[in-house]
Design an enzyme around this catalytic site. Structure first.
Site: not given
Ligand code: SAH
Length: 460
Positions: A78, A84, A87, A165, A289, A318, A339, A387, A414
């Site tokens: 790039c 930038c 990356c 990009c 995503q 989550y 969530e 997650d 992540c």
């Molecule tokens: N599993 C989903 C999102 C994961 S990202 C996917 O793959 O698309 C993590 C998520 O956790 C976000 O949407 C965020 O809003 C939520 N989050 C953050 N803290 C939280 C909590 N204490 N309880 C429940 N959800 C929460």
């Protein structure tokens, strides 16, 4: 700074050999045991560096000259890579990135998680690791003779114009350029951060990889958008596949991109996209995503680790807009998703209906509060999927999981550091980590996603 025999001074030069890479992509070299972090350096490189900061246990340096390149050194493809900052690893071959990410996960799980001999698989990467992002959010500025749309130069608020990009879907680049030209033509002024004047702050483009549907969002300071109808007409004429044009109004002096008010200017409120068999409705503000191809890889792995037969009750903590929840529901008796963001749960419910999936139930709230309440209500999960965001799971949630004793836990993460911390807590609470699969969701950046499978140890 004195370190044993050596004293390391600021502004001095050293010849070093790099041994490792930090989680943010800097090279690590040691001068008589004292670690120095140097951006842009790679493992196995021999180079001259200048020490620019000296701290108690480590320092920072600047790369002056590479004497011997490492095996993974490439020229970043790039042209604006250095300015930038979007990356961080384009100077490393993709093969090298895969090796480094796997090593990082292995190292962190051993060091922070104290997981001895943990099985970390090679990273699942992309066959073509470019042009993967399905969403572009591009800041706009006034320039002599028109508009600039691109990126903020690193550590500044200067907007650099950019036509392409390399990690963005080509279609999104095209949409941003077209919208920029149309706004120029109709005399739309860009937002001026300093004086808090002007109109257009950002252009957002979203592309449904499977459906080809396109959404355009104009983020403006004022509700008033000069020549609105002409702009809309031209966008619909020039952009093939556009299904939705929206305006988001952000009147505040802030770095946050979006304001609270969003209005559909033309077409649908949603565009659609698919991950595997599941269809998703995506609005201007929905979380979705950004690399759907690799999301499928990640969720397939999560589903495999959940080992569902159709009889299980599953909790997805989550859950966001219910992406994993709906994936799991295909093979489970019942899935509960929780969530914290109410709008995400609205999307999740809509997506369940859209797919005719009725064995799911969603709740708004903190996972660490809602799941203990479910437990009190007599809900027992055979499998729990988490997650969490980068900070990992709340301890109260981990304690509830330990008390609930599901047969399996699938941890999607992540951030390897908080994954390691949480796996240690679950191990101490009676679970065993079977294996960890890293997945590369963001090629050429330092990020790495992991899925871990845990099983309840016998006797627990
Ligand atoms: N599993 C989903 C999102 C994961 S990202 C996917 O793959 O698309 C993590 C998520 O956790 C976000 O949407 C965020 O809003 C939520 N989050 C953050 N803290 C939280 C909590 N204490 N309880 C429940 N959800 C929460």
């Amino acid at each position: 700074m004195t370190n044993g025999q050596v004293s390391i001074e600021k502004n001095t030069y050293y010849d070093v050999t790099f041994e490792d890479l930090t989680h943010d992509g800097a090279g690590v070299a040691k001068i008589d045991g004292y670690p120095i972090f140097v951006p842009n350096a790679l493992p196995d490189e021999r180079a001259k560096i200048k020490v620019i900061k000296v701290k108690k246990g480590y320092g920072f340096g600047k790369l002056i000259e590479i004497y011997e390149k490492g095996p993974y050194r490439v020229d970043a493809p790039c042209p604006v890579y250095k300015e930038c900052g979007g990356c961080q690893l384009q100077h490393m071959s993709y093969e090298g990135q895969m090796v480094a990410k796997q090593k990082q996960v292995q190292e962190v799980l051993t060091r922070i998680g104290k997981l001895k001999n943990i099985k970390v698989h090679p990273v699942l990467g992309m066959e073509k690791p470019w042009r993967y992002r399905n969403k572009a959010q591009v800041p706009v500025a006034d320039r002599e003779g028109g508009l600039a749309a691109g990126f903020y130069q690193q550590r500044s608020h200067e907007i650099i114009d950019m036509e392409a990009c390399m990690i963005q879907q080509e279609k999104n680049d095209e949409v941003v350029q077209t919208v920029k030209r149309i706004c120029e033509k109709y005399g739309v002024k860009a937002y001026d951060e300093q004086n808090h004047r002007g109109t257009l702050r950002h252009i957002m483009a979203r592309y449904g990889l499977v459906t080809g549907e396109i959404m355009v969002v104009l983020i403006t300071r004022t509700k008033d958008l000069p020549n609105k109808n002409k702009i809309i007409d031209e966008i619909t004429e020039q952009i093939v596949g556009v299904k939705s044009i929206a305006q988001n109004i952000n009147p505040k002096k802030t770095n946050v991109i979006f304001g609270d008010e969003t209005n559909v200017l033309w077409g649908e409120e949603y565009i659609y996209d698919n991950i595997g068999e599941i269809k998703f409705a995506i609005s201007a503000r929905s979380f979705y995503q950004v690399n759907p191809e690799q999301t499928k890889v990640l969720y397939d792995k999560a589903l495999e680790y959940a080992s569902l037969t159709g009889k299980e009750t599953v909790i997805d903590a989550y859950c966001g807009i219910g992406t994993i929840t709906l994936f799991l529901a295909q093979n489970a008796k019942q899935v509960y998703g929780v969530e914290i963001v109410p709008e995400a749960i609205e999307d999740a419910k809509r997506n369940a209906i859209l797919n005719g999936i009725d064995n799911v139930e969603f709740a708004v709230g903190e996972a660490e509060v809602v799941i203990p309440n479910w437990k009190k209500d007599g809900i027992h999960a055979d499998v729990i999927v988490v997650d969490p965001p980068r900070k990992g799971c709340d301890d109260a949630l981990l304690q509830t999981i330990i008390e609930m004793k599901p047969k399996r836990v699938v941890y999607v993460s992540c951030n390897p550091a908080t994954l390691a911390r949480d796996l240690r807590i679950l191990e101490d609470g009676g679970f065993e980590t079977v294996e960890v699969q890293p997945v590369d969701m963001f090629p050429h950046t330092v990020h790495v996603e992991c899925v871990a499978q845990l099983i309840l140890k016998e006797g627990n």
